[in-house]
Design an enzyme around this catalytic site. Structure first.
Site, PDB file in Angstrom:
ATOM      1  CB  CYS A   1      -8.139 -22.045 -11.616  1.00 26.60           C
ATOM      2  SG  CYS A   1      -6.585 -22.498 -10.799  1.00 26.60           S
TER       3      CYS A   1
ATOM      4  CD  GLN B   1       0.738  -0.645 -11.902  1.00 23.83           C
ATOM      5  OE1 GLN B   1       0.330  -1.742 -11.529  1.00 23.83           O
ATOM      6  NE2 GLN B   1       0.473   0.470 -11.225  1.00 23.83           N
TER       7      GLN B   1
ATOM      8  CE1 TYR C   1       3.282   7.710  -0.388  1.00 23.80           C
ATOM      9  CE2 TYR C   1       1.804   9.209  -1.542  1.00 23.80           C
ATOM     10  CZ  TYR C   1       2.306   8.699  -0.364  1.00 23.80           C
ATOM     11  OH  TYR C   1       1.843   9.169   0.842  1.00 23.80           O
TER      12      TYR C   1
ATOM     13  CG  ASP D   1       0.121   5.080  -8.061  1.00 22.41           C
ATOM     14  OD1 ASP D   1      -0.684   4.392  -7.399  1.00 22.41           O
ATOM     15  OD2 ASP D   1       0.703   4.655  -9.072  1.00 22.41           O
TER      16      ASP D   1
ATOM     17  CB  CYS E   1      -8.378 -16.147  -8.805  1.00 25.57           C
ATOM     18  SG  CYS E   1      -6.935 -15.838  -9.835  1.00 25.57           S
TER      19      CYS E   1
ATOM     20  CB  CYS F   1      -0.876 -19.303 -12.806  1.00 22.51           C
ATOM     21  SG  CYS F   1      -2.015 -18.064 -12.180  1.00 22.51           S
TER      22      CYS F   1
ATOM     23  CB  CYS G   1      -3.720  -0.445  -5.302  1.00 18.48           C
ATOM     24  SG  CYS G   1      -2.598  -0.118  -3.927  1.00 18.48           S
TER      25      CYS G   1
ATOM     26  CD  GLU H   1       9.099   5.172  -4.761  1.00 16.64           C
ATOM     27  OE1 GLU H   1       9.303   4.378  -3.823  1.00 16.64           O
ATOM     28  OE2 GLU H   1       7.964   5.442  -5.214  1.00 16.64           O
TER      29      GLU H   1
END
Length: 450
Positions: free
Chosen positions: A72, A283, A312, A381, A81, A160, A408, A333
């Site tokens: 990049c 996602q 969640y 999650d 990144c 990108c 995550c 949620e």
């Protein structure tokens, strides 16, 4: 104590949490972005604290065989990144080692983390792009904010590398329209101007939605914008406005207007059909999401007779997958719009045994457990901050036979894993999936049993 602008030769001994190199100088940790373990460099100190410092590479003295030239052109300035200076295989090793170290050091667990499940082609994987709009050399540009600042780094001509080509085509068309129509760029300092962001969403079949984030619903040359986008993007299916006049860092406004085409797209994930609107959560890496969710389903070990809580749950993606293999699924949620999407997605896919509740997981789950709910399996999650203590306490009280945690954030997974094991659960399996290639982030699925 190290002082700003001091320069010393240093050797990188390990990775930090966002793939920055960690050196030691007279016992003090020095974090150096772009330096790989085993490499030696002259490092200039840019910031010094009592117990650690930050530095930058002045001159690379010894190079690692894992080092690669970042593909990049704005890699060093963008900061999105953090791993493009190393081979893809090295980035996967870094992520595995990070998760394993955190589970050991923070979680107090003795677990071996298998190799991370990576992508065969780790570029152009993102189905969503959000680009702030600014001015550069007297012209409107789209780009990304540099790390820890609001300095806009314009996108390269080709866009990108982790986005699809249609996203780059759409942003170029919007910028061309802005120049021709005189549509002004929003100035966050004064709060004046029209165009704030350009967002694109692409389905697995190639249909594209373009969302212009603006400060008012009236825009100049509306038909010209639509015409330029339709010419530039063959797969265009939707052009929307998101009105956001607030002085805020929140990108999208709640007021949505469809200028042309569909108000929402339909995408397919794990054999299920989902509605994707401008405000929907979905996602961003569909190929790896299917692998991640397949792991979560496998770790749940369902037989068809279970009651499952999906905490969640978002728009119900995991809930609906679980419901095909369980007797009953309850999704929780806090975002009302996500629950509306979840219910609509259940109806769209003909899944009657999934029900959804609006509210904070830390409020609803303890209440359900206090009322006598005893799920066989609980799937978590949570956002990056992990689970609230009330959630983990309710899980301990409910005593499900199995907990599946989709994470995550490796550090909060490790913290919560420790609390679950202290509550009587045993860590069973763990697997990482590279959802965000070339970044320092990794998704992890972990199961716990009674």
């Amino acid at each position: 104590m190290l002082r700003k602008n001091d320069v010393f030769p240093m050797t990188c001994v390990s990775f930090g949490q966002d793939a920055q190199g960690v050196c030691r100088h007279e016992g003090m940790a020095v974090f150096v972005p772009g330096l790989l373990p085993g490499e030696r460099a002259d490092v200039r100190i840019v910031k010094s604290e009592k117990r650690y410092a930050f530095g930058r590479i002045e001159r690379l003295l010894e190079s690692s065989p894992d080092r690669e030239q970042p593909p990049c052109p704005i890699y060093k300035r963008c900061g999105g990144c953090s791993c493009q200076h190393m081979s893809y295989e090295a980035s996967l090793r870094f992520k595995r080692e990070q998760v394993e170290a955190l589970l050991t050091r923070v979680g107090g667990l003795s677990v071996e983390v298998p190799p991370v499940l990576g992508m065969e082609h780790p570029f152009a994987y993102r189905n969503k792009g959000t680009y702030p709009v600014g001015m550069a050399e007297g012209r409107p540009v789209c780009g990304f904010f540099a790390p820890r600042s609001h300095d806009l780094i314009p996108l390269p001509e080709g866009g990108c590398l982790i986005q699809g080509a249609s996203s780059a085509s759409a942003t170029r068309a919007v910028l061309s329209w802005m120049e021709q129509s005189g549509a002004s760029v929003y100035d966050e300092t004064t709060g004046k101007g029209l165009v704030r962001h350009v967002m694109t969403r692409c389905t697995t079949a190639g249909a594209l939605m373009v969302v212009l984030v603006v400060t008012r619903a009236q825009i100049p040359a509306r038909e010209a914008l639509i015409a330029q986008l339709r010419e530039a993007v063959p797969g265009l299916e939707s052009v929307c406005l998101s009105v956001n006049a607030k002085r805020t860092n929140v990108i999208l406004g709640q007021e949505i207007h469809t200028l042309w085409g569909a108000s929402e797209l339909t995408d397919t994930l794990c054999g299920l059909r989902f509605s994707v609107s401008p405000l929907s959560f979905f996602q961003v890496n569909p190929k790896q999401t299917e692998r991640l969710y397949a792991l979560a389903l496998d770790f749940a070990q369902l037989t068809g007779s279970e009651t499952v809580v999906d905490a969640y749950c978002g728009a119900g993606t995991i809930s609906l997958l679980l419901a095909r293999h369980a007797r009953r699924v309850i999704g929780i949620e806090i975002v009302p719009e996500a629950i509306e999407n979840a219910r609509a997605n259940a109806a769209r896919n003909g899944i009657p045994n999934a029900e959804f509740m609006v509210g904070a997981t830390e409020t609803l789950l303890p209440r359900l457990v206090a009322d006598g709910l005893r799920p066989d399996v609980i799937v978590l999650d949570p956002p990056r901050k992990g689970c609230e203590p009330e959630v983990l306490a309710a899980i301990a009280k409910a005593s499900p036979r199995r907990v599946v945690y989709v994470s995550c954030g490796a550090s909060t997974l490790a913290r919560d894993a420790k609390l679950l094991t202290e509550a009587g659960f045993a860590a069973e399996r763990v697997q990482c999936v590279d959802m965000f290639c070339w970044t320092g982030a990794v998704e992890t699925v972990m199961s716990f049993v009674q």
